[in-house]
Motif scaffolding. Structure first.
Motif, mmCIF file in Angstrom:
data_model
loop_
_atom_site.group_PDB
_atom_site.id
_atom_site.type_symbol
_atom_site.label_atom_id
_atom_site.label_comp_id
_atom_site.label_asym_id
_atom_site.label_seq_id
_atom_site.Cartn_x
_atom_site.Cartn_y
_atom_site.Cartn_z
ATOM 1 N N ASN A 21 0.834 -1.212 0.000
ATOM 2 C CA ASN A 21 0.000 0.000 0.000
ATOM 3 C C ASN A 21 0.863 1.254 0.000
ATOM 4 N N ALA A 22 1.961 1.230 0.791
ATOM 5 C CA ALA A 22 2.859 2.380 0.817
ATOM 6 C C ALA A 22 3.516 2.591 -0.542
ATOM 7 N N ARG A 23 3.875 1.488 -1.188
ATOM 8 C CA ARG A 23 4.492 1.590 -2.525
ATOM 9 C C ARG A 23 3.507 2.209 -3.509
ATOM 10 N N HIS A 24 2.224 1.791 -3.449
ATOM 11 C CA HIS A 24 1.227 2.358 -4.359
ATOM 12 C C HIS A 24 0.982 3.835 -4.081
ATOM 13 N N ALA A 25 1.182 4.263 -2.825
ATOM 14 C CA ALA A 25 0.968 5.668 -2.469
ATOM 15 C C ALA A 25 2.095 6.560 -2.957
ATOM 16 N N MET A 26 3.217 5.936 -3.410
ATOM 17 C CA MET A 26 4.368 6.716 -3.890
ATOM 18 C C MET A 26 4.789 6.191 -5.254
#
Length: 822
Positions: free
Chosen positions: A569-574
């Motif tokens: 999820n963090a990767r998708h947010a950046m």
């Protein structure tokens, strides 16, 4: 009493005045008399001649003529000093002058019985004959009557009138003085009564400290009557220490010339001790000169006791307020703060001394959590409506240092005895942790509802997968390894195992499901899982681990899934790259919040922080709900699965996010306190065996498949479709002398006895029985604690043939132990 209330009798002593009249008559030869104006009574008669005394006034008829003459002579006399002369009806000359004092006609002075010229004897002979007098004696008396000049007579009469008037005035002055003295005495008596009626101790002294007077209350205090106090000083009345203290206080007041006030203890003669409030003031005379001092001592013992009691009650109130778990702020009826308890100080950041006098809006700053706009306090609504008021939901308190807390609050009016509002009391509570807990419980409820459905689906799906995987694997072993169909079978088996991973995710939601835990360090799991997800991406990951990180009891696969979901999820947010920071640290028991599932127990804390786009505040309460997603391609299960896994590990997860700045997930997991040892054997070598195995399952296809697999492995098999049938067949075989080397039992049999109850019954028949628990619910607690239920092993559906072969060999080879009866 006014002068009109007095007569001549009241002003002068007649006996004292008579010698004056007698002296006048003796000197002048004239008669003199004093007659009361109101009663016409003769008060004094001096020097009267024999003619009038023995004849004219002695005879009744002639006496009436004398009275008429007097009346005519004295009528209408209005002016002091006025002299009126006339001849009486008997022929003699008489004079009259009034005694008038301050306009009041009190009496008349008569004088006369004289002739201004020699008398006519013939007239007097006729009068003697008329009244039957002794003529010879009458004429002799006539000869004795003086003959004087009119001028001399008038002057003498006026002198007598002046003398009488002067004496009368002196008497009047004395009467006035007596009246004034009586007034003074009455006033003094009244003042004495008033002073003696006052319960305060009153006294007055001269400048030398000598008592000039006191009231009864002070006399009682001194233990002496007033007459024994007057003229004495303090050393004559009290002990030396007390007298010295009084003397010093007197001197201080006399020097300053100003009233002073102090409190002191006093002791009555009977030993009664009282608290006195003493006031000493200058004693000023009529000319303005300070003559001494006046003292008033008031017994304030009860007042002091009441003050002390009030102070104790106030202290008790403050202690009570400090003991309350809620914040309390009291205001006056203008909304100004007057009291803040310790909890309120902590929550608002304002100390009591700093908050006092400030407006409630300044000390108690609240916002609407959803809109971010300031809210009116409940206090203002109470003052406006005269009724209890509560704050709206979603209220945030902003403390002095900017800390935000979710609160509930209500305010009530404070009323005086008369019923009017004199202030308000505001009670509020920090419910941040409570709301977090409620949100967590709501998520649990949602997941549990979904879990009931997911568990059933996963169980049935695993049974189907068991048949598929088993048949594919068995088919692959029955044909030539080089046969072209082997690749198709391998692809089908691989797809089936991927389907198993899906059912494992579904089982995470299952009611009562538990992870299969082992005690391990979590740091390597976090690092491996994160690097795996971020491989090839422009996102970096930094790890910050506390040294000597505590061990935890976890299902490594499930926790790995949690980390992968959060990092993904963090990767998708950046999408354009960024940085993820993951922190792991120990949380001692005393720092474990009450919102955790196991407050008061040590935890480890995992923090996953990114600097991505962030999550809008309106979505934060829903991100752990199943099927909720802000991504078009998202399934909505990722964070729901994360939440379920952490919850089933006895942990807690929370999120904080700010749009444009990033998102932080924080996970708490309890520290390990017990080792779980359920091992699912894995091997690629097919291990052969021998003996008889009973298989109990409600699925016909699984019974057939398991029989074929067992035959392929070299075992003989016996089947049963439920627990009751398995128990009965086991008993029959045992009675017939046959032995069973092991039993494979499905734990869940819809509508019938499952493996748990069947195992208990079989152990009663054969305490040495060996059995393997099998279930499509891989997270069933029996699967992770199988020995506690009498099983020797456990295998999850679907399973590999190699796994079953190895497990059977280990269970059959295991020597019988007492643990099978546990």
């Amino acid at each position: 009493m006014p002068i009109g209330s007095f007569t001549i009798w009241d002003l002068v002593d007649i006996d004292d005045l008579k010698p004056l009249f007698d002296g006048f008559s003796a000197t002048t030869g004239f008669s003199a008399g004093l007659v009361d104006q109101s009663s016409n009574e003769v008060l004094i008669s001096s020097g009267w001649g024999n003619l009038c005394r023995n004849f004219h006034r002695a005879h009744p008829e002639s006496a009436l003529a004398c009275q008429d003459s007097n009346q005519l002579l004295s009528n209408n006399l209005q002016t002091a000093g006025e002299v009126r002369i006339g001849q009486c009806r008997h022929g003699l000359m008489d004079g009259c002058t009034p005694i008038i004092v301050e306009g009041r006609h009190l009496a008349n002075i008569f004088s006369g019985q004289v002739f201004f010229a020699p008398p006519d004897p013939k007239r007097f002979r006729r009068q003697a004959k008329l009244y039957n007098y002794d003529q010879e004696a009458y004429l002799q008396a006539l000869a004795e009557t003086p003959v004087i000049s009119e001028e001399k007579y008038i002057a003498s009469l006026r002198f007598l009138a002046l003398l009488a008037t002067t004496v009368t005035k002196i008497g009047l002055a004395n009467r006035h003085s007596q009246t004034q003295q009586r007034k003074i005495e009455n006033q003094k008596a009244l003042l004495s009564c008033l002073i003696n009626s006052i319960p305060d101790l009153i006294y007055y002294k001269d400048r030398e400290g000598v008592y000039l007077g006191c009231n009864k209350a002070f006399a009682d205090f001194a233990g002496k009557p007033e007459e024994e106090i007057v003229g004495k000083n303090d050393f004559d009345l009290f002990d030396e220490e007390t007298a010295c203290s009084y003397r010093e206080q007197d001197r201080a007041m006399l020097v300053s010339g100003q009233a002073n006030r102090n409190q002191k203890w006093g002791l009555y003669p009977d030993g009664k001790k009282v608290r006195l409030e003493a006031v000493k003031a200058p004693y000023i005379g009529p000319t303005g000169q300070m003559l001494g001092l006046v003292g008033v001592n008031r017994d304030i013992t009860r007042l002091k006791q009441a003050e002390d009691q009030l102070a104790e009650e106030r202290e008790l109130l403050l202690v009570t307020l400090r003991s309350l778990g809620e914040g309390v702020i009291a205001t006056d009826n203008n909304g100004a703060v007057v009291l803040v308890n310790e909890v309120a100080e902590q929550l608002t950041g304002w100390r009591q001394q700093e908050a006092t006098g400030r407006t409630i809006a300044e000390v108690f700053r609240i916002l609407n959590e959803q809109t971010g706009q300031p809210c009116a306090t409940s206090v203002q609504r109470v003052l406006d409506s005269d009724a209890i008021a509560s704050a709206a939901n979603n209220t945030e308190l902003i403390s002095r240092d900017g800390t935000r807390r979710q609160i509930t609050s209500s305010a009530s009016p404070i009323r005086a005895t008369a019923g009017n509002i004199i202030g308000t009391v505001l009670i509020f509570q920090d419910v941040t942790e409570q709301l977090h807990m409620e949100q967590a419980l709501r998520r649990v409820d949602k997941l549990e509802s979904l879990g009931v459905l997911a568990g059933g689906v996963a169980h049935d799906f695993n049974n189907i997968l068991t048949a598929i995987v088993g048949n594919i694997s068995l088919a692959g072993r029955m044909i030539d390894p080089e046969h072209q169909i082997q690749d198709l079978l391998a692809t089908a088996e691989k797809a089936s195992w991927r389907a198993k991973d899906l059912t494992k995710q579904l089982l995470t939601f299952a009611q009562g499901g538990h992870p299969i835990k082992e005690t391990t360090s979590i740091s390597s799991i976090i690092q491996d899982s994160s690097q795996f997800v971020l491989y090839g991406s422009p996102v970096a990951c930094n790890f910050h681990n506390t040294e000597n990180l505590w061990l935890v009891d976890i299902d490594t696969g499930q926790i790995s899934q949690v980390i992968q979901n959060l990092v993904l999820n963090a990767r998708h947010a950046m999408p354009d790259g960024g940085c993820i920071d993951i922190y792991c640290d120990n949380v001692p028991a005393e720092d474990a919040g009450s919102y955790l599932q196991h407050p008061g127990k040590p935890h480890i804390r995992i923090t996953v922080r990114d600097n991505g786009a962030g999550i809008p505040a309106k979505y934060l309460a829903s991100i752990f709900d199943p099927y909720f997603s802000t991504k078009q391609e998202g399934s909505g299960l990722g964070l729901a699965i994360v939440h379920s896994i952490i919850n089933k590990h006895g942990g807690y997860i929370e999120v904080q996010s700010q749009v444009g700045k990033g998102t932080t997930f924080t996970i708490f997991i309890p520290v390990a306190d017990q080792v779980f040892t359920a091992i699912e054997p894995q091997t690629t070598r097919l291990q052969q065996g021998s003996g008889t195995i009973m298989v109990m399952d409600d699925e016909e296809c699984l019974l057939e498949l398991t029989q074929q697999v067992l035959n392929h492995l070299g075992y003989q098999s016996v089947t049963a479709r439920n627990g009751a049938e398995a128990v009965e067949r086991y008993r029959e075989l045992l009675q017939n002398g046959e032995t069973l080397d092991a039993v494979i039992m499905d734990l869940t049999i819809p509508g019938g006895m499952g493996g748990k109850d069947a195992m208990k019954a079989i152990l009663e028949i054969d305490p040495q029985a060996k059995a393997i628990a099998s279930s499509g619910y891989s997270s069933d607690p029996i699967m992770s604690h199988f020995r506690e239920y009498g099983f020797s092993g456990a295998i999850s559906k679907p399973f590999r043939i190699e796994t079953l072969a190895q497990l059977l060999a280990e269970v059959i080879a295991e020597p019988p132990t007492a643990t099978n009866n546990s």
